[in-house]
Design a protein around this motif. Structure first.
Motif, PDB file in Angstrom:
ATOM      1  N   ALA A 257       8.766   6.854   5.642  1.00 35.28           N
ATOM      2  CA  ALA A 257       8.916   7.371   4.221  1.00 35.28           C
ATOM      3  C   ALA A 257      10.584   6.488   3.547  1.00 35.28           C
ATOM      4  CB  ALA A 257       9.018   8.522   3.966  1.00 35.28           C
ATOM      5  N   CYS A 258      11.123   6.212   4.932  1.00 33.57           N
ATOM      6  CA  CYS A 258      12.050   5.769   4.056  1.00 33.57           C
ATOM      7  C   CYS A 258      12.110   4.560   4.484  1.00 33.57           C
ATOM      8  CB  CYS A 258      13.630   5.542   5.628  1.00 33.57           C
ATOM      9  SG  CYS A 258      13.601   8.072   5.922  1.00 33.57           S
ATOM     10  N   ASN A 259      12.877   3.931   2.746  1.00 34.78           N
ATOM     11  CA  ASN A 259      12.625   2.240   1.876  1.00 34.78           C
ATOM     12  C   ASN A 259      13.932   1.377   2.832  1.00 34.78           C
ATOM     13  OD1 ASN A 259      14.991   3.237   0.372  1.00 34.78           O
ATOM     14  ND2 ASN A 259      13.590   3.974  -0.918  1.00 34.78           N
ATOM     15  N   TYR A 260      14.360   1.802   3.248  1.00 37.79           N
ATOM     16  CA  TYR A 260      15.614   0.986   3.539  1.00 37.79           C
ATOM     17  C   TYR A 260      16.393   1.062   5.132  1.00 37.79           C
ATOM     18  CZ  TYR A 260      19.929  -1.341   2.178  1.00 37.79           C
ATOM     19  OH  TYR A 260      21.294  -2.363   2.191  1.00 37.79           O
ATOM     20  N   PRO A 261      15.978   0.139   6.451  1.00 39.58           N
ATOM     21  CA  PRO A 261      15.458   0.302   7.572  1.00 39.58           C
ATOM     22  C   PRO A 261      17.612  -0.520   7.418  1.00 39.58           C
ATOM     23  CG  PRO A 261      14.161  -1.915   6.415  1.00 39.58           C
ATOM     24  CD  PRO A 261      14.980  -0.651   5.792  1.00 39.58           C
ATOM     25  N   ILE A 262      18.499   0.053   8.383  1.00 41.69           N
ATOM     26  CA  ILE A 262      19.514   0.119   8.673  1.00 41.69           C
ATOM     27  C   ILE A 262      19.577  -1.464  10.387  1.00 41.69           C
ATOM     28  CG2 ILE A 262      22.045   0.255   8.993  1.00 41.69           C
ATOM     29  CD1 ILE A 262      21.999   2.254   7.271  1.00 41.69           C
ATOM     30  N   TYR A 344      29.497  14.422 -13.373  1.00 45.31           N
ATOM     31  CA  TYR A 344      28.623  13.243 -13.312  1.00 45.31           C
ATOM     32  C   TYR A 344      29.427  11.546 -13.190  1.00 45.31           C
ATOM     33  CZ  TYR A 344      25.468   9.160 -14.142  1.00 45.31           C
ATOM     34  OH  TYR A 344      24.779   8.230 -14.341  1.00 45.31           O
ATOM     35  N   GLY A 345      28.538  11.151 -12.200  1.00 40.29           N
ATOM     36  CA  GLY A 345      29.581   9.537 -11.593  1.00 40.29           C
ATOM     37  C   GLY A 345      28.069   8.879 -10.985  1.00 40.29           C
ATOM     38  N   GLN A 346      28.345   7.426 -11.129  1.00 39.87           N
ATOM     39  CA  GLN A 346      27.807   6.644 -10.223  1.00 39.87           C
ATOM     40  C   GLN A 346      27.450   6.737  -8.599  1.00 39.87           C
ATOM     41  OE1 GLN A 346      27.157   2.374 -10.154  1.00 39.87           O
ATOM     42  NE2 GLN A 346      26.263   2.457 -11.768  1.00 39.87           N
ATOM     43  N   THR A 347      26.991   7.204  -7.889  1.00 41.05           N
ATOM     44  CA  THR A 347      26.344   7.352  -6.834  1.00 41.05           C
ATOM     45  C   THR A 347      26.791   5.875  -6.133  1.00 41.05           C
ATOM     46  OG1 THR A 347      24.026   7.350  -6.019  1.00 41.05           O
ATOM     47  CG2 THR A 347      25.109   9.342  -7.224  1.00 41.05           C
ATOM     48  N   GLN A 348      26.964   6.197  -4.591  1.00 40.44           N
ATOM     49  CA  GLN A 348      26.876   4.899  -4.051  1.00 40.44           C
ATOM     50  C   GLN A 348      25.784   4.617  -3.293  1.00 40.44           C
ATOM     51  OE1 GLN A 348      28.169   5.701   0.107  1.00 40.44           O
ATOM     52  NE2 GLN A 348      28.679   4.070   0.316  1.00 40.44           N
ATOM     53  N   ALA A 349      24.426   5.333  -4.017  1.00 41.54           N
ATOM     54  CA  ALA A 349      23.213   4.297  -4.270  1.00 41.54           C
ATOM     55  C   ALA A 349      22.336   4.534  -5.012  1.00 41.54           C
ATOM     56  CB  ALA A 349      22.513   5.397  -2.565  1.00 41.54           C
ATOM     57  N   LEU A 350      23.164   4.908  -6.147  1.00 42.25           N
ATOM     58  CA  LEU A 350      22.617   3.839  -7.423  1.00 42.25           C
ATOM     59  C   LEU A 350      21.657   5.044  -7.656  1.00 42.25           C
ATOM     60  CD1 LEU A 350      23.023   0.352  -7.068  1.00 42.25           C
ATOM     61  CD2 LEU A 350      24.474   2.149  -7.891  1.00 42.25           C
ATOM     62  N   HIS A 351      21.628   6.266  -7.416  1.00 37.97           N
ATOM     63  CA  HIS A 351      20.635   7.172  -7.888  1.00 37.97           C
ATOM     64  C   HIS A 351      20.258   7.191  -8.700  1.00 37.97           C
ATOM     65  CE1 HIS A 351      21.761   8.746  -4.534  1.00 37.97           C
ATOM     66  NE2 HIS A 351      20.594   9.509  -3.826  1.00 37.97           N
ATOM     67  N   THR A 415      12.530  10.462  -2.104  1.00 41.96           N
ATOM     68  CA  THR A 415      12.026   9.398  -1.260  1.00 41.96           C
ATOM     69  C   THR A 415      11.703   7.891  -2.497  1.00 41.96           C
ATOM     70  OG1 THR A 415      10.403   9.938  -0.119  1.00 41.96           O
ATOM     71  CG2 THR A 415      11.806  11.081   0.883  1.00 41.96           C
ATOM     72  N   ASP A 416      10.543   8.035  -3.065  1.00 41.98           N
ATOM     73  CA  ASP A 416      10.126   7.268  -4.181  1.00 41.98           C
ATOM     74  C   ASP A 416      10.580   6.464  -4.488  1.00 41.98           C
ATOM     75  OD1 ASP A 416      10.011   9.728  -5.444  1.00 41.98           O
ATOM     76  OD2 ASP A 416       7.759   8.821  -5.716  1.00 41.98           O
ATOM     77  N   LYS A 417      12.395   7.583  -4.867  1.00 42.11           N
ATOM     78  CA  LYS A 417      12.577   7.323  -6.530  1.00 42.11           C
ATOM     79  C   LYS A 417      14.779   6.382  -6.288  1.00 42.11           C
ATOM     80  CE  LYS A 417       9.337   8.860  -8.936  1.00 42.11           C
ATOM     81  NZ  LYS A 417       8.794   7.110 -10.256  1.00 42.11           N
ATOM     82  N   ALA A 418      14.908   6.847  -4.426  1.00 37.58           N
ATOM     83  CA  ALA A 418      16.156   6.989  -4.408  1.00 37.58           C
ATOM     84  C   ALA A 418      16.376   6.103  -2.968  1.00 37.58           C
ATOM     85  CB  ALA A 418      17.370   7.984  -3.828  1.00 37.58           C
ATOM     86  N   ILE A 419      17.480   5.151  -2.839  1.00 36.85           N
ATOM     87  CA  ILE A 419      17.851   4.401  -1.869  1.00 36.85           C
ATOM     88  C   ILE A 419      17.187   5.458  -0.150  1.00 36.85           C
ATOM     89  CG2 ILE A 419      18.552   3.271  -0.199  1.00 36.85           C
ATOM     90  CD1 ILE A 419      19.994   2.108  -2.774  1.00 36.85           C
ATOM     91  N   PHE A 420      16.428   5.387   0.306  1.00 30.17           N
ATOM     92  CA  PHE A 420      17.103   5.908   2.216  1.00 30.17           C
ATOM     93  C   PHE A 420      17.105   5.092   2.756  1.00 30.17           C
ATOM     94  CE2 PHE A 420      16.102   9.959  -0.180  1.00 30.17           C
ATOM     95  CZ  PHE A 420      16.133  11.398   0.479  1.00 30.17           C
ATOM     96  N   ALA A 421      17.880   4.951   3.674  1.00 27.53           N
ATOM     97  CA  ALA A 421      18.547   4.107   4.889  1.00 27.53           C
ATOM     98  C   ALA A 421      18.023   5.141   6.005  1.00 27.53           C
ATOM     99  CB  ALA A 421      20.077   3.707   4.306  1.00 27.53           C
TER     100      ALA A 421
END
Length: 490
Positions: A257-262, A344-351, A415-421
């Motif tokens: 379900a995670c979309n960003y393999p490290i 509020y601020g922009q997150t590292q994962a650009l949510h 998980t389908d809308k954000a970066i999940f490493a």
């Protein structure tokens, strides 16, 4: 048997009786040049062994080069003392037993804690510096060159009730990610110790004799097959298996379900499969670290995470791996971070922002939540936050404040809308000294492993702390190299 490169999942062993001749010979052969393989090579060479490193890529680094380069040290390092923090190995041991997870290897945790100061000195001896400056703000990694930070759940409930908190994340003295710097120093030290490195060398299979001893391996160099004899042993340090979807589907399907393999292409599980084919036992294969970091900015820790029903489910000041794991495994992969205008601020994962409204009720409607659910959650949270309390989840008082500055925003952490490493935390079962174990507890003669090819120091994503992977891989890589070098030449 055909001399051809096979899929990682098709690993077998090559019988010694069918080796026509050895093309290359060495005492210790290390497969993979990340931090674990590099540390193994350094120690084996310094112990007097002839060392050959085979790296499938055109350069060194592995997953370590892609990382922040943080080390988890403790017990009273010079950096901790200079920054005014007291720590001892027993408190470190208590915490790391929690941080390693439910499958923690007590022997590995104990050994690492007992020798953490010595390992710090070893890393510094490679030429890696740590600035004696504490990074106060909670972050995933200091972007400046500060050398010390809290890198996990040390200050979060329930961990702080079971072990005395101390900052143990040590970052090399460089701005931004430090993984590349770490690998530069490791490779330099390996070469200075006398290790030979061959790049673009894809190891295909291990060679074993009739007794099951690993005698060498088959490697393809420039697409040409070569048999390599290892007189003392082979050290597998090829990384994890996050890039192998077939293995992930078999052992850890939730991680799909995670979309960003490290990782790199080398994290295809080849070393794990080769070790298993030679008789090694695998363990902890369902576990991985997954992360959708909604901080920095640190102000977001004062917001609240809610599920689809508008209910909180965790104390938001935990390490991002813990909150992300809870989203995936406990909330069906659906969650929102609620913040007000001041936070509020922009997150590292650009949510992405799912909704912005002036009232709790309108935000609830915009997110299509049950009537009264989110508004009740926010009102209850605000009521207690005003008194510095969090009776439901015990968030630290430093991150408790009412959400009272409209408009209110919902950041989508699903998980389908954000970066999940994600990366894996399972692999070959090994002794702390690096020997690969069979299912019956005996060792596979001539075979050693370290790093993410093994079930190492970190065993669970929901309890993980940054720095455990690089520190554990380098530390147990050293042991694997030394143990291999202590074997009789055959």
């Amino acid at each position: 048997m055909a001399l051809e490169v096979k899929d990682a999942n098709s690993a077998t062993v090559w019988p010694l009786s069918q080796v026509p001749a050895w093309d290359i010979e060495s005492d210790v052969v290390v497969v993979g040049l990340g931090v674990a393989g590099g540390a193994a090579a350094i120690e084996a060479a310094r112990a007097g062994s002839e060392v050959l490193i085979l790296e499938r890529a055109s350069g060194a680094g592995g997953a370590t080069a892609l990382s922040g380069g943080l080390f988890y040290f403790g017990g009273g390092t010079p950096v901790q003392k200079a920054c005014g923090f007291e720590d001892d190995k027993e408190e470190m041991f208590k915490y790391l037993m929690l941080a390693s997870g439910k499958n923690a290897d007590e022997a590995k945790v104990r050994l690492y804690c007992n020798e953490s100061l010595e390992h710090f000195d070893w890393v510094v001896g490679l030429g890696i510096e740590f600035k004696e400056c504490f990074h106060k703000e909670k972050t995933t990694l200091p972007e400046n060159d500060d050398g010390l930070c809290y890198s996990g759940n040390e200050l979060a409930y329930p961990f702080l009730t079971q072990a005395k908190p101390a900052p143990r994340g040590h970052k090399p003295k460089i701005e931004g990610d430090a993984g590349g710097l770490v690998m530069q120093k490791v490779v330099k030290a390996a070469q200075e110790a006398g290790a030979e490195i061959v790049y673009e060398a894809l190891v295909e299979t291990l060679v074993t004799d009739e007794q099951g001893r690993v005698a060498g391996l088959l490697v393809f160099v420039d697409r040409q097959p070569k048999f390599v004899r290892a007189r003392q042993g082979v050290v597998l340090a090829t990384g994890g298996f996050i890039m192998n979807k077939e293995m992930v589907r078999k052992h850890a399907p939730e991680l799909l379900a995670c979309n960003y393999p490290i990782g790199t292409d080398g994290d295809d599980g080849r070393g794990i499969c080769m070790g298993e084919a030679a008789g090694g036992s695998i363990m902890n294969m369902s576990q991985g670290l997954l992360s959708t970091p909604f901080y920095p900015p640190a102000a977001h820790l004062k917001g609240i995470l809610v599920n689809e029903q508008g209910q909180r489910f965790i104390n938001e000041d935990v390490y991002h791996g813990r909150s992300s794991d809870a989203i995936l495994r406990n909330q069906n992969g659906r969650a929102y971070l609620i913040v007000d205008d001041d936070l509020y601020g922009q997150t590292q994962a650009l949510h992405r922002i799912a909704a912005v409204e002036e009232t709790f009720e309108d935000l609830e409607k915009a997110l299509e939540m049950p009537e009264g659910s989110l508004s009740h959650t926010l009102e209850f949270f605000n009521k207690h936050a005003e008194k510095g309390e969090d009776p439901l989840f015990h968030k630290h008082k430093d991150y408790l404040r009412p959400l009272a500055s409209p408009p209110y925003a919902a950041l989508n952490c699903s998980t389908d809308k954000a970066i999940f490493a994600v990366f894996t935390l399972g692999g070959l079962d090994t002794l702390p000294t690096g020997e690969v174990l069979r299912g019956d507890g005996s060792v596979v003669p001539g075979l050693f492993a370290a790093g993410r090819t093994t079930a190492g120091l970190p065993r669970e994503g929901r309890t993980y702390s940054s720095g455990m992977s690089v520190a554990g891989a380098s530390f147990f890589g050293r042991y694997a190299g030394r143990t291999a070098a202590s074997q009789a030449r055959s």
